[in-house]
Design a protein around this motif. Structure first.
Motif, mmCIF file in Angstrom:
data_model
loop_
_atom_site.group_PDB
_atom_site.id
_atom_site.type_symbol
_atom_site.label_atom_id
_atom_site.label_comp_id
_atom_site.label_asym_id
_atom_site.label_seq_id
_atom_site.Cartn_x
_atom_site.Cartn_y
_atom_site.Cartn_z
ATOM 1 N N SER A 33 6.001 1.222 -36.929
ATOM 2 C CA SER A 33 5.944 1.688 -38.154
ATOM 3 C C SER A 33 6.771 3.055 -38.350
ATOM 4 C CB SER A 33 4.185 2.908 -37.425
ATOM 5 O OG SER A 33 3.715 3.104 -38.941
ATOM 6 N N CYS A 34 6.488 3.360 -39.607
ATOM 7 C CA CYS A 34 7.481 4.405 -40.045
ATOM 8 C C CYS A 34 6.581 4.745 -41.309
ATOM 9 C CB CYS A 34 9.209 3.424 -41.230
ATOM 10 S SG CYS A 34 8.708 1.738 -42.123
ATOM 11 N N ASN A 35 7.466 5.960 -41.915
ATOM 12 C CA ASN A 35 6.860 6.185 -43.252
ATOM 13 C C ASN A 35 7.807 6.121 -44.397
ATOM 14 O OD1 ASN A 35 8.861 7.849 -42.800
ATOM 15 N ND2 ASN A 35 8.176 10.160 -43.086
ATOM 16 N N PRO A 36 7.519 6.515 -45.685
ATOM 17 C CA PRO A 36 8.028 6.075 -46.595
ATOM 18 C C PRO A 36 9.444 6.622 -46.982
ATOM 19 C CG PRO A 36 5.931 7.007 -47.533
ATOM 20 C CD PRO A 36 5.664 7.121 -45.821
ATOM 21 N N ALA A 37 9.958 7.849 -46.385
ATOM 22 C CA ALA A 37 10.772 8.526 -46.089
ATOM 23 C C ALA A 37 11.882 7.283 -44.943
ATOM 24 C CB ALA A 37 11.603 9.729 -45.789
ATOM 25 N N ALA A 38 11.098 6.713 -44.421
ATOM 26 C CA ALA A 38 12.255 5.459 -43.053
ATOM 27 C C ALA A 38 12.736 5.042 -44.185
ATOM 28 C CB ALA A 38 11.250 5.636 -42.289
ATOM 29 N N GLU A 39 11.480 3.910 -45.024
ATOM 30 C CA GLU A 39 11.478 3.151 -46.191
ATOM 31 C C GLU A 39 12.903 3.457 -47.194
ATOM 32 O OE1 GLU A 39 7.809 1.089 -47.131
ATOM 33 O OE2 GLU A 39 7.613 2.693 -47.036
ATOM 34 N N VAL A 40 13.268 4.519 -47.341
ATOM 35 C CA VAL A 40 13.856 4.921 -48.292
ATOM 36 C C VAL A 40 15.539 4.709 -47.916
ATOM 37 C CG1 VAL A 40 14.907 6.788 -50.092
ATOM 38 C CG2 VAL A 40 12.693 6.076 -49.863
ATOM 39 N N MET A 41 15.132 5.583 -46.532
ATOM 40 C CA MET A 41 16.599 5.677 -45.555
ATOM 41 C C MET A 41 17.376 4.201 -45.258
ATOM 42 S SD MET A 41 15.799 8.506 -42.980
ATOM 43 C CE MET A 41 16.166 10.478 -43.042
ATOM 44 N N PHE A 42 16.573 3.035 -44.991
ATOM 45 C CA PHE A 42 16.883 1.785 -44.732
ATOM 46 C C PHE A 42 17.031 1.051 -45.659
ATOM 47 C CE2 PHE A 42 15.068 3.584 -40.659
ATOM 48 C CZ PHE A 42 15.948 3.341 -39.695
ATOM 49 N N GLY A 43 16.331 1.430 -47.055
ATOM 50 C CA GLY A 43 16.758 0.539 -48.084
ATOM 51 C C GLY A 43 15.443 -0.922 -47.762
ATOM 52 N N ARG A 44 14.113 -0.585 -47.277
ATOM 53 C CA ARG A 44 13.808 -1.355 -46.945
ATOM 54 C C ARG A 44 11.848 -1.116 -47.120
ATOM 55 N NH1 ARG A 44 16.224 -4.435 -41.415
ATOM 56 N NH2 ARG A 44 14.229 -5.659 -42.282
ATOM 57 N N PRO A 45 11.674 -1.795 -47.365
ATOM 58 C CA PRO A 45 9.959 -1.511 -47.536
ATOM 59 C C PRO A 45 9.690 -1.712 -45.835
ATOM 60 C CG PRO A 45 10.293 -3.459 -48.330
ATOM 61 C CD PRO A 45 11.336 -3.268 -48.137
ATOM 62 N N ALA A 46 8.255 -1.079 -46.069
ATOM 63 C CA ALA A 46 7.908 -1.321 -44.537
ATOM 64 C C ALA A 46 7.123 -2.343 -43.692
ATOM 65 C CB ALA A 46 6.561 -0.401 -44.076
ATOM 66 N N GLU A 47 6.615 -3.237 -44.447
ATOM 67 C CA GLU A 47 6.802 -4.614 -43.897
ATOM 68 C C GLU A 47 7.494 -5.199 -43.078
ATOM 69 O OE1 GLU A 47 5.949 -4.416 -48.916
ATOM 70 O OE2 GLU A 47 5.666 -3.081 -46.807
ATOM 71 N N ASP A 48 8.627 -5.550 -44.251
ATOM 72 C CA ASP A 48 10.116 -6.009 -43.470
ATOM 73 C C ASP A 48 10.301 -5.225 -42.683
ATOM 74 O OD1 ASP A 48 9.901 -7.097 -45.802
ATOM 75 O OD2 ASP A 48 12.037 -6.131 -46.644
ATOM 76 N N LEU A 49 9.998 -3.855 -42.337
ATOM 77 C CA LEU A 49 10.578 -3.239 -40.873
ATOM 78 C C LEU A 49 10.575 -3.596 -39.918
ATOM 79 C CD1 LEU A 49 11.990 0.324 -43.107
ATOM 80 C CD2 LEU A 49 13.622 -1.327 -41.430
ATOM 81 N N VAL A 50 8.825 -3.005 -39.795
ATOM 82 C CA VAL A 50 7.745 -3.696 -38.765
ATOM 83 C C VAL A 50 7.659 -4.507 -38.244
ATOM 84 C CG1 VAL A 50 5.348 -3.200 -38.227
ATOM 85 C CG2 VAL A 50 5.990 -1.599 -39.639
ATOM 86 N N GLY A 51 8.255 -4.785 -36.997
ATOM 87 C CA GLY A 51 8.178 -5.888 -36.131
ATOM 88 C C GLY A 51 9.865 -5.941 -36.068
ATOM 89 N N THR A 52 11.338 -5.792 -36.111
ATOM 90 C CA THR A 52 12.104 -5.520 -36.332
ATOM 91 C C THR A 52 13.006 -4.541 -35.545
ATOM 92 O OG1 THR A 52 12.907 -4.613 -37.600
ATOM 93 C CG2 THR A 52 11.980 -6.798 -38.905
ATOM 94 N N PRO A 53 13.800 -4.919 -34.373
ATOM 95 C CA PRO A 53 14.352 -4.206 -33.842
ATOM 96 C C PRO A 53 15.129 -2.803 -34.483
ATOM 97 C CG PRO A 53 15.372 -6.596 -33.413
ATOM 98 C CD PRO A 53 14.523 -6.499 -34.522
ATOM 99 N N PHE A 54 14.618 -1.761 -33.657
ATOM 100 C CA PHE A 54 15.588 -1.176 -34.404
ATOM 101 C C PHE A 54 16.583 -0.787 -34.331
ATOM 102 C CE2 PHE A 54 15.525 3.930 -33.563
ATOM 103 C CZ PHE A 54 15.233 4.596 -35.219
ATOM 104 N N GLY A 55 17.509 -0.912 -33.178
ATOM 105 C CA GLY A 55 19.019 -1.133 -32.936
ATOM 106 C C GLY A 55 19.815 -0.137 -32.280
ATOM 107 N N PHE A 56 18.601 1.395 -32.540
ATOM 108 C CA PHE A 56 19.921 2.310 -31.708
ATOM 109 C C PHE A 56 18.959 2.743 -30.651
ATOM 110 C CE2 PHE A 56 19.783 2.737 -36.103
ATOM 111 C CZ PHE A 56 21.414 2.934 -36.350
#
Length: 340
Positions: A33-56
């Motif tokens: 899960s992530c909040n809107p501020a994280a979406e802005v930081m990653f430059g991607r919407p939550a639906e694209d981020l959720v389920g992907t590797p965090f990478g750190f």
């Protein structure tokens, strides 16, 4: 994964008003899960981020800095603080992400400005050494002339000038040492140094004042240290004793527990207990120190840095019956018969 209950709970409870990006990561390292501020930081919407590797790497109770890359944006420096919690029996890491890029840019600009300032101070102090030394020589010649002609008042005035010039030379020496430390150029080249010989060399610089100093040191005692650094440490400790302490002054050096310990002790007022923790800090001067006594608050800070650069340590001890004792500990030579 995008339809998990945690996704829904996260959307409700990961504070959307927070300036920090909040990302929930499961034990496998996937974003839950992530909040809107994280979406802005990653430059991607939550639906694209959720389920992907965090990478750190995420480690609970740790704070670290990461370089965050987002499509179409320059790299950002992000401070990541990690906590953990349990949701429905599953261990979840929660990473709070704060963009500190601007702060890092300001710090870098400040460091650059300080480096330029340090360079200017170092050049000025270096270039002033020769003319000040020439002035000191001329003033001593003038003093000798006035003394020969029994001009007591003139001698008294010239003595005050000599005192000021000596103080200026000491200041320039400290500024150069501080500049080397700031520029991380205080490289040490340890060698075998005879402790008693160096003590006597430094005392020779103090003229008549040296007669109030008692030295206790075996002529065979040697230390593994950069000779110039050791000379500066001892000079500053002696300056401190002559300036703020009272005679008699003692310089004691001896082997203790496989190392060399050196103490410069005086019989002055000592240091108030509440100020002792600040003694070796930069620009630190005890408020009630002798009124009218000039100082930079650099000396003991320089001693600490030079001593640590040579693998040693510094500390303060009160003396019995009043007075101050400034100490340092350094390594013994690895091979007593070595000369280098």
């Amino acid at each position: 994964m995008s339809g998990s209950p945690f996704q829904d709970v996260g959307d409700q409870h990961l504070a959307t008003a927070s300036a920090d990006g909040i990302v929930a990561v499961d034990h496998r390292g996937f974003i839950r899960s992530c909040n809107p501020a994280a979406e802005v930081m990653f430059g991607r919407p939550a639906e694209d981020l959720v389920g992907t590797p965090f990478g750190f790497p995420v480690v609970a109770a740790e704070t670290s800095e990461i370089d965050l890359l987002a499509p179409g944006r320059p790299p950002r420096v992000v401070e990541m603080r990690v906590t953990s919690t349990t949701w429905q029996g599953e261990r979840i890491h929660v990473a709070a992400l704060r963009d500190v890029t601007r702060r890092k840019e300001v710090e870098h600009d400040l460091e650059s400005a300080l480096e330029r300032q340090t360079a200017i101070v170092a050049v000025a102090a270096h270039e002033l050494r020769a003319p000040v030394a020439a002035i000191r020589l001329l003033v001593h010649l003038l003093r000798d002339h006035l003394s020969t002609n029994d001009d007591e008042h003139g001698v008294e005035v010239v003595d005050q000038v000599i005192h000021r010039v000596d103080g200026l030379q000491a200041l320039m020496r400290k500024l150069l040492a501080a500049s080397r430390i700031d520029a991380e150029e205080s490289r040490s080249f340890p060698e075998r140094v005879a402790v008693l010989a160096l003590i006597l060399e430094r005392l020779a610089d103090w003229g008549d004042k040296a007669q109030h100093v008692k030295v206790s040191c075996s002529p065979d005692l040697a230390v593994l240290v950069d000779r110039q650094d050791f000379s500066e440490m001892l000079t500053i400790y002696l300056e401190n004793a002559f300036t703020y302490g009272s005679p008699p002054i003692e310089v004691r050096a001896a082997e203790q527990s496989g190392r060399v310990e050196l103490r410069v002790c005086d019989h002055g007022p000592g240091v108030p207990a509440e100020f002792v923790p600040h003694l070796f800090e930069r620009f630190s001067r005890e408020p009630s120190a002798r009124r009218g006594v000039e100082g930079t608050g650099l000396g003991l800070w320089i001693v600490r840095n030079l001593t640590e650069a040579n693998g040693g340590s510094t500390w303060y001890e009160p003396t019995d019956g009043g007075g101050a004792c400034f100490c340092l500990r350094l390594e013994l030579p690895r091979h007593p018969d070595s000369t280098g």
